[in-house]
Design a protein around this motif. Structure first.
Motif, mmCIF file in Angstrom:
data_model
loop_
_atom_site.group_PDB
_atom_site.id
_atom_site.type_symbol
_atom_site.label_atom_id
_atom_site.label_comp_id
_atom_site.label_asym_id
_atom_site.label_seq_id
_atom_site.Cartn_x
_atom_site.Cartn_y
_atom_site.Cartn_z
ATOM 1 N N GLY A 105 0.844 -1.210 0.000
ATOM 2 C CA GLY A 105 0.000 0.000 0.000
ATOM 3 C C GLY A 105 0.868 1.244 0.000
ATOM 4 O O GLY A 105 0.660 2.172 -0.800
ATOM 5 N N VAL A 120 -4.302 5.580 8.095
ATOM 6 C CA VAL A 120 -4.886 4.254 8.276
ATOM 7 C C VAL A 120 -5.712 4.257 9.554
ATOM 8 O O VAL A 120 -5.443 5.057 10.454
ATOM 9 C CB VAL A 120 -3.746 3.194 8.330
ATOM 10 N N ARG A 146 -10.523 -1.321 18.905
ATOM 11 C CA ARG A 146 -11.322 -2.465 18.461
ATOM 12 C C ARG A 146 -12.353 -2.825 19.525
ATOM 13 O O ARG A 146 -12.637 -3.986 19.786
ATOM 14 C CB ARG A 146 -10.414 -3.653 18.072
ATOM 15 N N LYS A 147 -12.858 -1.760 20.149
ATOM 16 C CA LYS A 147 -13.991 -1.868 21.090
ATOM 17 C C LYS A 147 -14.959 -0.769 20.670
ATOM 18 O O LYS A 147 -14.734 0.413 20.959
ATOM 19 C CB LYS A 147 -13.519 -1.628 22.539
ATOM 20 N N LEU A 172 -6.530 4.306 4.674
ATOM 21 C CA LEU A 172 -6.564 2.845 4.507
ATOM 22 C C LEU A 172 -7.387 2.164 5.598
ATOM 23 O O LEU A 172 -7.239 2.456 6.780
ATOM 24 C CB LEU A 172 -5.127 2.306 4.548
ATOM 25 N N LYS A 195 -25.076 -15.118 10.655
ATOM 26 C CA LYS A 195 -25.731 -13.920 10.104
ATOM 27 C C LYS A 195 -26.405 -14.204 8.764
ATOM 28 O O LYS A 195 -26.909 -13.282 8.119
ATOM 29 C CB LYS A 195 -24.686 -12.806 9.888
ATOM 30 N N CYS A 228 -9.326 -2.281 -3.110
ATOM 31 C CA CYS A 228 -8.014 -2.819 -3.489
ATOM 32 C C CYS A 228 -7.919 -4.289 -3.079
ATOM 33 O O CYS A 228 -8.137 -4.618 -1.915
ATOM 34 C CB CYS A 228 -6.900 -2.077 -2.771
ATOM 35 N N TYR A 367 -7.292 -11.102 18.566
ATOM 36 C CA TYR A 367 -8.568 -10.497 18.142
ATOM 37 C C TYR A 367 -9.167 -11.315 16.981
ATOM 38 O O TYR A 367 -8.482 -11.582 15.993
ATOM 39 C CB TYR A 367 -8.296 -9.065 17.685
ATOM 40 N N SER A 374 -23.045 -12.521 17.478
ATOM 41 C CA SER A 374 -24.071 -11.658 18.064
ATOM 42 C C SER A 374 -25.400 -12.410 18.141
ATOM 43 O O SER A 374 -25.774 -13.138 17.235
ATOM 44 C CB SER A 374 -24.153 -10.414 17.180
HETATM 45 C C1 LIG Z 1 -3.265 2.817 -6.422
HETATM 46 C C2 LIG Z 1 -3.316 2.079 -5.149
HETATM 47 C C3 LIG Z 1 -4.350 2.530 -4.215
HETATM 48 C C4 LIG Z 1 -4.378 2.225 -2.931
HETATM 49 C C5 LIG Z 1 -3.328 1.495 -2.198
HETATM 50 C C6 LIG Z 1 -3.807 0.908 -0.930
HETATM 51 C C7 LIG Z 1 -3.546 1.351 0.279
HETATM 52 C C8 LIG Z 1 -2.650 2.437 0.675
HETATM 53 C C9 LIG Z 1 -3.281 3.486 1.520
HETATM 54 C C10 LIG Z 1 -2.760 4.021 2.631
HETATM 55 C C11 LIG Z 1 -1.588 3.485 3.369
HETATM 56 C C12 LIG Z 1 -1.420 4.165 4.685
HETATM 57 C C13 LIG Z 1 -0.902 3.596 5.761
HETATM 58 C C14 LIG Z 1 -0.554 2.138 5.883
HETATM 59 C C15 LIG Z 1 0.547 1.853 6.824
HETATM 60 C C16 LIG Z 1 0.539 0.979 7.752
HETATM 61 C C17 LIG Z 1 -0.689 0.253 8.194
HETATM 62 C C18 LIG Z 1 -0.396 -0.871 9.063
HETATM 63 C C19 LIG Z 1 -1.200 -1.458 9.926
HETATM 64 C C20 LIG Z 1 -2.354 -0.971 10.662
HETATM 65 C C21 LIG Z 1 -3.569 -1.811 10.420
HETATM 66 C C22 LIG Z 1 -4.294 -2.201 11.627
HETATM 67 O O1 LIG Z 1 -3.982 -1.897 12.723
HETATM 68 S S1 LIG Z 1 -5.713 -3.186 11.314
HETATM 69 C C23 LIG Z 1 -6.515 -3.232 12.872
HETATM 70 C C24 LIG Z 1 -7.312 -2.019 13.204
HETATM 71 N N1 LIG Z 1 -8.301 -1.682 12.232
HETATM 72 C C25 LIG Z 1 -9.549 -2.206 12.229
HETATM 73 O O2 LIG Z 1 -9.905 -3.028 13.039
HETATM 74 C C26 LIG Z 1 -10.477 -1.741 11.153
HETATM 75 C C27 LIG Z 1 -11.667 -2.664 10.959
HETATM 76 N N2 LIG Z 1 -12.465 -2.809 12.164
HETATM 77 C C28 LIG Z 1 -13.657 -2.201 12.374
HETATM 78 O O3 LIG Z 1 -14.093 -1.509 11.499
HETATM 79 C C29 LIG Z 1 -14.381 -2.481 13.663
HETATM 80 O O4 LIG Z 1 -15.747 -2.447 13.427
HETATM 81 C C30 LIG Z 1 -14.050 -1.485 14.798
HETATM 82 C C31 LIG Z 1 -12.554 -1.489 15.077
HETATM 83 C C32 LIG Z 1 -14.468 -0.050 14.441
HETATM 84 C C33 LIG Z 1 -14.812 -1.869 16.089
HETATM 85 O O5 LIG Z 1 -14.459 -3.196 16.429
HETATM 86 P P1 LIG Z 1 -15.319 -4.094 17.452
HETATM 87 O O6 LIG Z 1 -14.666 -5.403 17.524
HETATM 88 O O7 LIG Z 1 -15.546 -3.387 18.719
HETATM 89 O O8 LIG Z 1 -16.744 -4.139 16.813
HETATM 90 P P2 LIG Z 1 -17.258 -4.993 15.585
HETATM 91 O O9 LIG Z 1 -18.389 -4.284 15.027
HETATM 92 O O10 LIG Z 1 -16.227 -5.203 14.604
HETATM 93 O O11 LIG Z 1 -17.645 -6.359 16.253
HETATM 94 C C34 LIG Z 1 -18.931 -6.688 16.608
HETATM 95 C C35 LIG Z 1 -19.658 -7.211 15.386
HETATM 96 O O12 LIG Z 1 -18.780 -8.089 14.676
HETATM 97 C C36 LIG Z 1 -19.364 -9.399 14.638
HETATM 98 N N3 LIG Z 1 -18.309 -10.348 14.835
HETATM 99 C C37 LIG Z 1 -17.993 -11.030 15.942
HETATM 100 N N4 LIG Z 1 -16.962 -11.814 15.713
HETATM 101 C C38 LIG Z 1 -16.604 -11.607 14.458
HETATM 102 C C39 LIG Z 1 -15.576 -12.139 13.644
HETATM 103 N N5 LIG Z 1 -14.699 -13.014 14.108
HETATM 104 N N6 LIG Z 1 -15.490 -11.715 12.388
HETATM 105 C C40 LIG Z 1 -16.368 -10.814 11.892
HETATM 106 N N7 LIG Z 1 -17.361 -10.272 12.619
HETATM 107 C C41 LIG Z 1 -17.459 -10.682 13.877
HETATM 108 C C42 LIG Z 1 -20.370 -9.432 15.712
HETATM 109 O O13 LIG Z 1 -21.361 -10.357 15.371
HETATM 110 C C43 LIG Z 1 -20.857 -7.983 15.684
HETATM 111 O O14 LIG Z 1 -21.731 -7.863 14.577
HETATM 112 P P3 LIG Z 1 -22.842 -6.713 14.441
HETATM 113 O O15 LIG Z 1 -23.760 -7.201 13.372
HETATM 114 O O16 LIG Z 1 -23.476 -6.558 15.765
HETATM 115 O O17 LIG Z 1 -22.128 -5.460 13.996
#
Ligand SMILES: CC/C=C\C/C=C\C/C=C\C/C=C\C/C=C\C/C=C\CCC(=O)SCCNC(=O)CCNC(=O)[C@H](O)C(C)(C)COP(=O)(O)OP(=O)(O)OC[C@H]1O[C@@H](n2cnc3c(N)ncnc32)[C@H](O)[C@@H]1OP(=O)(O)O
Ligand SMILES: CCCCCCCCCCCCCCCCCC(=O)OC[C@@H](O)COP(=O)(O)O
Length: 377
Positions: A105, A120, A146-147, A172, A195, A228, A367, A374
């Motif tokens: 990326g 990101v 992630r809460k 990102l 789901k 992507c 995680y 749910s």
């Molecule tokens: C030309 C080219 C173009 C583009 C190139 C591409 C990219 C380049 C761009 C930019 C680069 C810039 C920087 C990059 C540099 C470095 C990056 C490096 C690393 C960092 C990356 C990270 O750290 S990733 C980790 C953190 N990020 C995330 O977690 C994002 C995704 N998460 C969320 O969106 C989450 O919702 C949350 C974090 C906002 C909240 O999380 P939480 O757990 O509290 O809530 P959830 O809603 O997710 O969970 C509850 C719901 O999920 C269901 N559930 C339960 N278990 C699971 C499971 N195992 N899997 C999936 N879902 C699950 C549960 O049922 C709940 O469901 P609901 O229906 O009630 O929502």
């Protein structure tokens, strides 16, 4: 193994990379700290300076990929959208499939001139990572615990701050929220089943809340979502350590530009839209597995010399005084000073190796390993 390849895998070569990265990184962090008063006077100027300072650090890892390992990155995209890349703000949704996906990326960011400013949604733990985490603080990177109960407010606030950002950036999102492991895949497919969603073969089930909150808060700021999908030729599984050892890979990135207006506003509709996007991504990966390429045309966007020039300048600035010091130490013949130098070299090597360890999946979080589906779905 050729001579160059042998050289690339040597401890001394790695030590030079670690030393330049760690020393320049700490200098940049210090300079960033010095910009603090400037934020009160001119936020725009403080941001522009920090964008350039961040480029000094992140471009060094891009150099390791593009110039040291010689890894090639091919972009599959609709040529009509090509002029827009780098010239608008966008939300990039990338599959979290590899230990170097973030680096691929970054490489595309570098090629399209948005490396210094790109952002990101990162896990909170990375905030404390020396150099990178500290640099991200000044770059206004958005962190999440992630809460959802805590993130819903903090993430929205951080995103709102980006409305008057002075340069183009890509934001990102790894919607899976964690890296792919067979165990996490199994758990997330149980959630998919509960789901009533179709199973994914190549991806974890995406977390939808972060995507929804990002789209809602960047409406009017970002023009599009870049979908992507990344994969590596010949089923290779790359690592940052292998990149440092000079191993060459070939990355393919399939990019679709989706105007932000096409994404539904309601939370449930937006979540359904993202699940459908991941089902499509899964089908692109299936195509890649079967045919060894993504569908559609490729465009060539060559690497630029700036990252390499930045690294050479830092290397000259930092290695020259170090060389002089070493000559003095050795000629002084003092066992104590020589021992101190060896200790410093070991510390640099261990520090660099520890940072690389942060990118390794087997040291990743739990995680997504054992979430309970749910009840209301
Ligand atoms: C030309 C080219 C173009 C583009 C190139 C591409 C990219 C380049 C761009 C930019 C680069 C810039 C920087 C990059 C540099 C470095 C990056 C490096 C690393 C960092 C990356 C990270 O750290 S990733 C980790 C953190 N990020 C995330 O977690 C994002 C995704 N998460 C969320 O969106 C989450 O919702 C949350 C974090 C906002 C909240 O999380 P939480 O757990 O509290 O809530 P959830 O809603 O997710 O969970 C509850 C719901 O999920 C269901 N559930 C339960 N278990 C699971 C499971 N195992 N899997 C999936 N879902 C699950 C549960 O049922 C709940 O469901 P609901 O229906 O009630 O929502
Ligand atoms: C020139 C190069 C010199 C090299 C010197 C050392 C370089 C060290 C570089 C370290 C760069 C670290 C960037 C941080 C990126 C970590 C990204 C990452 O992969 O996070 C994982 C999360 O998304 C999910 O976490 P998990 O829940 O899977 O756990």
């Amino acid at each position: 193994m050729g001579l160059i390849q042998l050289l690339k895998s040597q401890f001394l070569s790695h030590l030079i990379f670690y030393y330049v990265f760690l020393a320049s990184g700490l200098i940049v962090n210090l300079l960033q700290f010095c910009t603090l008063p400037l934020w009160l006077v001119s936020k725009k100027l403080a941001r522009k300076i920090n964008i350039r300072l961040c480029y000094c650090i992140s471009s060094q890892i891009v150099v390791a990929l593009e110039w040291w390992s010689g890894t090639e990155c091919t972009l599959y995209t609709d040529p009509k959208n090509y002029p827009l890349y780098g010239n608008e703000n966008a939300i990039a949704v990338l599959n979290h499939c590899s230990e170097i996906d973030f680096l691929c990326g970054w490489t595309f960011c570098e090629r399209f001139g948005v490396l210094g400013s790109s952002k990101v949604l990162a896990k909170h733990e990375l905030r404390y990572l020396p150099i990178i985490g500290w640099m991200w603080y000044f770059l206004e990177i958005v962190f999440c615990k992630r809460k959802w109960e805590e993130d819903r407010r903090t993430v929205a606030e951080s995103l709102q701050n980006l409305h008057d950002y002075p340069e183009n950036f890509w934001f990102l999102l790894f919607c899976e929220g964690t890296r792919f492991t067979p165990k996490k895949h199994e758990v997330s497919m149980q959630v998919a089943e509960s789901k009533g969603l179709p199973k994914l073969k190549y991806h974890l089930l995406p977390r939808t809340k972060g995507f929804w909150v990002t789209v809602q808060n960047l409406r009017g700021t970002a023009a599009a979502v870049y979908d992507c999908t990344l994969n590596f030729r010949n089923k290779q599984v790359p690592s940052l350590l292998d990149i440092l050892n000079g191993k060459k890979y070939h990355a393919d990135l399939y990019l679709r530009r989706i105007p932000l207006e096409l994404i539904p506003e309601g939370e449930a509709e937006c979540a359904a839209w993202l699940h459908k996007l991941y089902q499509e991504k899964d089908s692109f990966q299936e195509h890649y597995t079967q045919k060894g390429c993504f569908p559609g045309p490729t465009v060539t966007h060559p690497r630029r010399p700036w990252a390499l020039i930045n690294w050479i300048l830092w290397a000259c600035m930092l290695l020259y005084p170090l060389g002089l010091l070493l000559v003095q130490l050795v000629s002084s013949g003092s066992i104590l000073t020589i021992l101190v130098s060896v200790t410093v070299a070991c510390a640099a090597s261990l520090g660099g190796r520890w940072m690389i360890g942060q990118t390794e999946t087997n040291r990743g979080s739990s995680y997504g390993n054992k979430e309970v589906p749910s009840k209301n779905n």
